[in-house]
Enzyme design. Structure first.
Site, short mmCIF file in Angstrom:
data_model
loop_
_atom_site.label_atom_id
_atom_site.label_comp_id
_atom_site.label_asym_id
_atom_site.label_seq_id
_atom_site.Cartn_x
_atom_site.Cartn_y
_atom_site.Cartn_z
N GLU A 255 0.83 -1.20 0.00
CA GLU A 255 0.00 0.00 0.00
C GLU A 255 0.87 1.26 0.00
O GLU A 255 0.55 2.25 -0.66
CB GLU A 255 -0.93 -0.02 1.21
CG GLU A 255 -2.01 -1.08 1.09
CD GLU A 255 -2.96 -1.08 2.25
OE1 GLU A 255 -4.17 -0.79 2.06
OE2 GLU A 255 -2.52 -1.38 3.38
N GLU B 18 -4.29 -9.57 3.33
CA GLU B 18 -5.09 -9.31 4.53
C GLU B 18 -6.33 -10.19 4.66
O GLU B 18 -6.80 -10.48 5.76
CB GLU B 18 -5.51 -7.83 4.58
CG GLU B 18 -4.41 -6.88 4.98
CD GLU B 18 -3.59 -6.40 3.80
OE1 GLU B 18 -2.84 -5.43 3.96
OE2 GLU B 18 -3.69 -7.00 2.70
#
Length: 713
Positions: free
Chosen positions: A118, A140
């Site tokens: 990210e 995730e």
């Protein structure tokens, strides 16, 4: 002066930001890092006129490791406002970085997973070093979460919603740098880390006006939005795929990812990030994410760190492994060892049988080369490590031997008589058995202290769990060596004490019995299979039983009943016993291997549930509530896991939770068979109440044990 981000500006005006937390081996999203990120971004804006570009890199082996799971697992609903503000602040800093008006390049020298990717996605150009261990992705979902640092928003805008959801977000795939390049997650791949900074600066000089695609006039999301372009027609496909993949089981993360991606594609990027945050907070403060984090991270971490390994024992690393028995199990073990770099002597009664065992590895490696997962040279190296033979004398130099012959105590005793005269006195003697007591098997050898159970799961090269069984005379040294060997194979070891069925076989048998007991009551078999899937099991329980054979649970039952008689205990019969006998003795249905089980088979391929089930077990006029079917399967295993744990057969709750998931498919959303009891809505007290309800309706085997009652509060 920041603590975790080092600032260096060269004579050309290029700032290199080096991530380097002095208090940790990896960079993570700590509170200090967020403070430092904020200060660094502010400084970039203050000094922007003297800055022509920015390079983001790391001083650690990994690029950036993401969020602090210790913090996330403790989040409660009342923490939602605080953590929402925290996430939105982090996102605002990443957004400020990518809109700085100067080219920003990430030089990914090591793994960039989760928050690491990210961070990189908020830069204009991503360089990755093609070094061992460098993985790139957003995993995730495996923790019951979603990427909360703009991962959904940016991958959707970079790749398109459909590709982002299917290839990155919902799959949680970890890509090699070259695979990430092909997908579009990175822009360049370099051979090693040494030239990353140089290449990053070259790119900055060549692209002074760099900007993110979504900040460029005329930009449109690849594949369109929910109301325009191909995506408008693909949303229903994505929803259908999600339903197909989850089978109705609890999967809040997968659902939230899809919703955040689709909803975010319909609005501007800043609003999309708020949507992403909202969905994340709901997951992070919920129970399922906590279950999955504890199971797949903390419990697994404890095991890999040697949580159940005997202390005070020197580390062991096998260089040559003996595998006796080249059938499917032995062949899989040999292949797993060869892939781990261990020389293997594969023994069977004839050279041709041993060579057939090696062919398993040959087929697997050929497929790996064909699909690009391996090279011809690597495959040849792996295969060269497996030496098939029919002569036990070739075991002389092995440091560990694993017997993997048919599950028969007399046969195993005979084989170990031959093994023991062939191997060195320092070699550990391991038996791959799923149910036979290790102490009984160890009686056949002259050095039972070196004898240990090593229970692999089929297919042994792919299944991640190995159950280590400590016999009454197994030494700490032998158990420690077995533990180290399993880790060397890249698998997860759990440790259990000797007992009939050990842990995994006892627990899974409880579910198999319950499913067949339902059949005996006249429950619709389609409902049993659907209940299995909606509970979160990977396959229907009746389908699984066919794979294992119907005779296995009956054999386990008969031996356990005989042992109870010898011990003077009263055998507690299960409602499934008559149903098993009827299927096997009355109709000759024994499983897939025989071509006839609870399913029909044509040329070995499963077709449909056996059409004779309605005749064998006439449907009940009133079917039980569907929620009862789900609970009966889950509670049967959880209650048995508690009994095994309470009896001291398995001593570690982490081992029980990980073992139940990796070995026998207990649903990950529960956190494992023992954690399921405590995470049940209302806690252990409500679990006990529900157990009593099931016992009243379906049999005394659901009655909670006195020890559970004593701790229920």
């Amino acid at each position: 002066m920041t603590t975790t981000i080092r600032w260096n500006i060269d004579a050309d005006g290029i700032v290199t930001l080096t991530l380097d937390d002095p208090n940790a081996t990896a960079n993570t999203m700590t509170q200090q890092f967020v403070v430092d990120l904020t200060d660094t971004v502010n400084r970039l804006y203050v000094e922007r006129e003297s800055v022509i570009g920015v390079v983001l890199t790391s001083a650690k082996k990994t690029f950036f490791a993401g969020g602090d799971l210790h913090e996330l697992v403790e989040l409660q609903p009342e923490d939602a406002p605080r953590f929402t503000e925290h996430l939105n602040h982090v996102k605002s800093q990443l957004r400020a970085l990518e809109t700085l008006g100067r080219p920003v390049v990430s030089a990914i020298n090591g793994a960039a997973l989760g928050g690491g990717l990210e961070l990189a996605l908020a830069t204009h150009h991503r360089l990755a070093a093609d070094v061992a261990g460098n993985q790139i992705g957003l995993p995730e979902v495996g923790l019951g979460l979603l990427p909360a640092g703009g991962g959904i928003v940016r991958t959707s805008r970079l790749l398109g919603v459909t590709t982002a959801v299917e290839r990155v977000l919902s799959s949680g795939t970890r890509y090699t740098p070259r695979a990430a390049l092909k997908l579009g997650l990175v822009d360049e791949v370099l051979a090693d880390s040494s030239t990353l900074i140089t290449r990053a600066k070259e790119w900055i000089f060549a692209n002074p006006d760099a900007a993110q695609p979504w900040d460029t006039p005329g930009y449109t999301i690849p594949g369109g939005t929910p109301t325009r372009g191909p995506l408008s027609a693909q949303v229903s496909h994505l929803s259908a795929t999600l339903r197909s993949q989850t089978n109705g089981a609890p999967a809040p993360a997968e659902r939230a990812i899809l919703a955040a991606a689709v909803e975010g594609a319909a609005v501007d990027i800043d609003t999309a990030e708020l949507i992403e945050t909202r969905y994340f907070i709901g997951l992070a403060t919920g129970q399922i994410a906590k279950n999955r984090i504890n199971l797949t991270f903390f419990d697994a971490q404890r095991i890999k760190a040697g949580g159940s390994r005997p202390t005070g024992q020197s580390r062991f690393r096998s260089s040559r492994l003996g595998v006796v028995g080249a059938g499917m199990m032995g062949a899989g073990i040999a292949y797993a060892a060869a892939r781990a770099g261990i020389e293997v002597v594969l023994v069977d009664v004839s050279l041709s049988a041993a060579q057939m065992g090696k062919q398993y590895a040959e087929r697997a490696e050929a497929k790996a080369v064909e699909t690009g997962r391996s090279s011809a040279n690597s495959a040849d190296l792996v295969l060269s490590r497996i030496r098939p033979t029919d002569d036990m004398a070739n075991l002389t130099a092995v440091d560990f031997v694993i017997e993997a012959v048919f599950e028969n105590a007399e046969l195993k005793a005979k084989v170990f008589g031959q093994i023991e005269t062939s191997v060195a006195e320092t070699a550990v003697l391991g038996s791959n058995t799923s149910t036979l007591p290790i102490t009984v098997l160890a009686a056949a050898v002259s050095r039972p202290a070196d004898f240990v159970g090593v229970h692999f799961f089929s297919p042994a090269d792919r299944m991640p769990l190995v159950e280590l069984i400590r016999g009454k005379q197994t030494s700490q040294a032998a158990l420690a060596k077995a533990y180290d060997l399993v880790l060397q194979l890249g698998k997860t070891p759990i440790v259990v004490n000797d007992s009939r069925g050990f842990f995994t076989s006892r627990v899974i048998t409880a579910r198999l019995n319950e499913a067949v007991g339902m059949l005996g009551e006249g429950v619709n078999p389609v409902s049993i299979e659907q209940a299995s899937l909606q509970a979160g099991y990977p396959t229907g329980t009746l389908q699984l039983l066919d794979e294992l054979t119907l005779t296995l649970p009956r054999t386990i039952r008969e031996k356990a009943e005989a042992a109870a008689t010898v011990d003077g205990r009263v055998w507690a019969s299960h409602p499934s016993e008559a149903a098993f006998d009827r299927l096997i003795d009355g109709y000759g249905r024994v499983g897939r291997a025989a071509g006839s089980g609870l399913y029909d088979y044509v040329d070995g391929k499963r077709k449909a549930l056996w059409s004779g089930l309605a005749e064998c077990f006439p449907p009940a006029a009133v079917q039980p509530p569907f929620t009862d079917l789900i609970d009966r399967l889950l509670f049967a295993e959880a209650l048995e896991a508690w009994r095994v744990y309470d009896a001291g057969v398995i001593e570690s709750a982490a081992d029980a939770n990980v073992g139940s998931h990796l070995g026998i498919g207990f649903p990950a959303w529960t956190g494992g068979a023992l954690r399921y009891i405590d995470q049940y809505p209302g806690g252990r007290g409500r679990f006990v109440e529900r157990s009593r309800e099931l016992a009243e309706r379906y049999g005394a085997h659901f009655t909670p044990s006195p020890s559970m009652l004593a701790t229920a509060g």
